[in-house]
Each structure stands twice: as C-alpha cells, then as structure tokens.
Design an enzyme around this catalytic site. Sequence first.
Site, PDB file in Angstrom:
ATOM      1  N   GLY A 109      28.134 -61.063   4.791  1.00 18.26           N
ATOM      2  CA  GLY A 109      27.057 -61.371   3.854  1.00 18.26           C
ATOM      3  C   GLY A 109      25.800 -61.818   4.561  1.00 18.26           C
ATOM      4  O   GLY A 109      24.681 -61.458   4.178  1.00 18.26           O
ATOM      5  N   ASN A 110      25.951 -62.595   5.636  1.00 16.43           N
ATOM      6  CA  ASN A 110      24.788 -63.020   6.418  1.00 16.43           C
ATOM      7  C   ASN A 110      24.213 -61.865   7.225  1.00 16.43           C
ATOM      8  O   ASN A 110      23.008 -61.823   7.490  1.00 16.43           O
ATOM      9  CB  ASN A 110      25.172 -64.165   7.353  1.00 16.43           C
ATOM     10  CG  ASN A 110      25.283 -65.491   6.627  1.00 16.43           C
ATOM     11  OD1 ASN A 110      24.382 -65.877   5.904  1.00 16.43           O
ATOM     12  ND2 ASN A 110      26.397 -66.181   6.788  1.00 16.43           N
ATOM     13  N   LYS A 167      37.579 -63.864  11.359  1.00 17.22           N
ATOM     14  CA  LYS A 167      37.337 -62.586  12.030  1.00 17.22           C
ATOM     15  C   LYS A 167      38.269 -62.431  13.219  1.00 17.22           C
ATOM     16  O   LYS A 167      38.878 -61.369  13.423  1.00 17.22           O
ATOM     17  CB  LYS A 167      35.883 -62.492  12.492  1.00 17.22           C
ATOM     18  CG  LYS A 167      34.879 -62.430  11.369  1.00 17.22           C
ATOM     19  CD  LYS A 167      33.457 -62.519  11.883  1.00 17.22           C
ATOM     20  CE  LYS A 167      32.450 -62.405  10.757  1.00 17.22           C
ATOM     21  NZ  LYS A 167      32.627 -63.432   9.701  1.00 17.22           N
TER      22      LYS A 167
END
Length: 308
Positions: free
Chosen positions: A10-11, A269
């Site tokens: 999203g960033n 991640k």
Amino acid sequence: MTRTAVALGGNAILRGGEGTVEEERRRIRETRTELRPLHDDGHDLLFTHGNGPQVGARLLTETEASGEPEPLDVLVAETQARIGYHLQLGLGDAFGGRPVVVLTRTRVDPDDPGFDDPSKPVGPEYTDLDPSSASFPVTEVHGANGRAYRRVVPSPDPVEVLEADRIRRLAEAAEGPVICGGGGGVPVVRRDGRPGEYEGVAAVVDKDRTTRLLAETVGADSLLFLTDVDAAYRGFGTADEEPIREATPATLRDLLAAGEFGAGTMRPKVEAAAAFVADTGGTALITSPERLRDALDGDAGTRVVPAS
C-alpha cells in the site's frame, strides 16, 4: 513462462503521495513502467496489493465525520475494490491481456491471538503523538523524518482464501493478469451452525501472508514483494543498517528469531518469502519498484533462494 505473484505494498502504491485518486492512478502508471522488465523477461503475472494507508485514511475520515467508522471488514472491501479498479485501469493491456479483479475473502481463525495483540500498521505516520494518550493502539515505526507512530489493528493469520480455486483457473487461462487478495482479503469467519456461510470480522489480514497462500495455490515459480524500501535490512533504521542481498529460508528464520524485522511491516514479507521458498523450491525477491530492474540483475533487493 515463469509465473510470478507480485505483492504491491500500500505504501509502494502511494510512495509519499497524498492518497488522492489522481495520485494513486499516477503512481500505478509509474509502477506499470517499472514492472515492464518482468513482462519482457517472460513472466506471467498475478497481482495482490496492500491497503494499510488507505484503510487508515478511511478510519480517520469516518471517525472525524461521524465519530463511528464503518466496520474494518467493510473498509477492507471498499479499499480492495478501489485499488483493484485503479490497478485494472492503470495496468491496461500492458501485461498480456485485460486484467481481471477478483473480490477476495480470506478465512481466519476467530481464536487467532492476533485479535488480542494488534500489530498491523494502518494510516499515516504521527510524528508528534504521545502514545500514552492516543485513543487507539499505536506502534513505533522508522518514519521518513525519524521516529514516528502509526495506528495498529488486529491482524490474524490467513487460513484459507475462499476464492482460491477461481483465482487458480483464471491464472491458468493466462488471458491477462489477475488482481486479487487486495488488502490480504476481506477477513471472514464461519458462521456458527450455518455451513458455507461467513461473516466479516474487525481485522486487516496481512497481504504478504495471503500472497504466499495465493502464490502456492496458482503454482507460482517466484514471489515478488514490492515495498517502499529497496531491500530487507539488518539493523534497519540504525547507523549500522546493512542490506541483505541473498539469503536462504534458514538464514532468514534465524534473523526473525533474533527480532531483526519490524512486526506488521518487513517481518511478514520475510516470513512469507522464507516459507514460500522452503515449501516450493522457488525464489522470492523483496525490493522497491524503483530498484526492480537492478534487483532482477542482482544489484539490489533481497533475493531468497533454496538451500543448496
């Protein structure tokens, strides 16, 4: 042809922007250009995306407007549709056909401990916030201008992607990129006593963990995490930070056990990359959109490879 699951953070979509419609669309067009090397190298692409900044912004807007925001599962569904639509428009036919968006639900365990320990950062960074007086749970982050805080919400682990079989069939048809798993999927649980029925819960599933499930479901050969930093780092945010250029799942698990990566940001991640490579024998890569070409050439990013 290599099938690659691409997780857009999203960033990474906003990358310091204001979060307006035009800003998101512009950044997605830029990301399309940065992704061209994958397509040119013969990768068949499946896309997922984050929604942390967008969900956080909706929480703020709704709270300021009425004092009572919409349920989190509804906000996940709204932002999943919004960003999926922007991606559908922005990617166009640049990757082998017209993109299709699948509204995705992710089943979680109602007893997951993540409900009692909020860890998923959403919304903007607060640089002048006193965490002891905040009206919502926060976590400290390494912000663009030093120490900052972000709101956190519950983030249970994904158990099952309910649309997984449909997504797999679409990916195998190879008629265009599939966009799915947005925001980790809308979090749902089974309704007691009603087989086949589900209800939403107040959480945001981490999209990196959901992407790993989807990558394995569609038989992906590689998994790519595009985020707002160029690699995973040892000592991130310190004077001694050092990029991790290549690692095996075992090496990453040792670093995870040592508390090396931030919960709700880089940790999921790294966990997802390590699990995918260990389970499938494929490869994973963590980098930023701007450094993707360099990372594919081995000059940037963090590449996760099977043990020799």
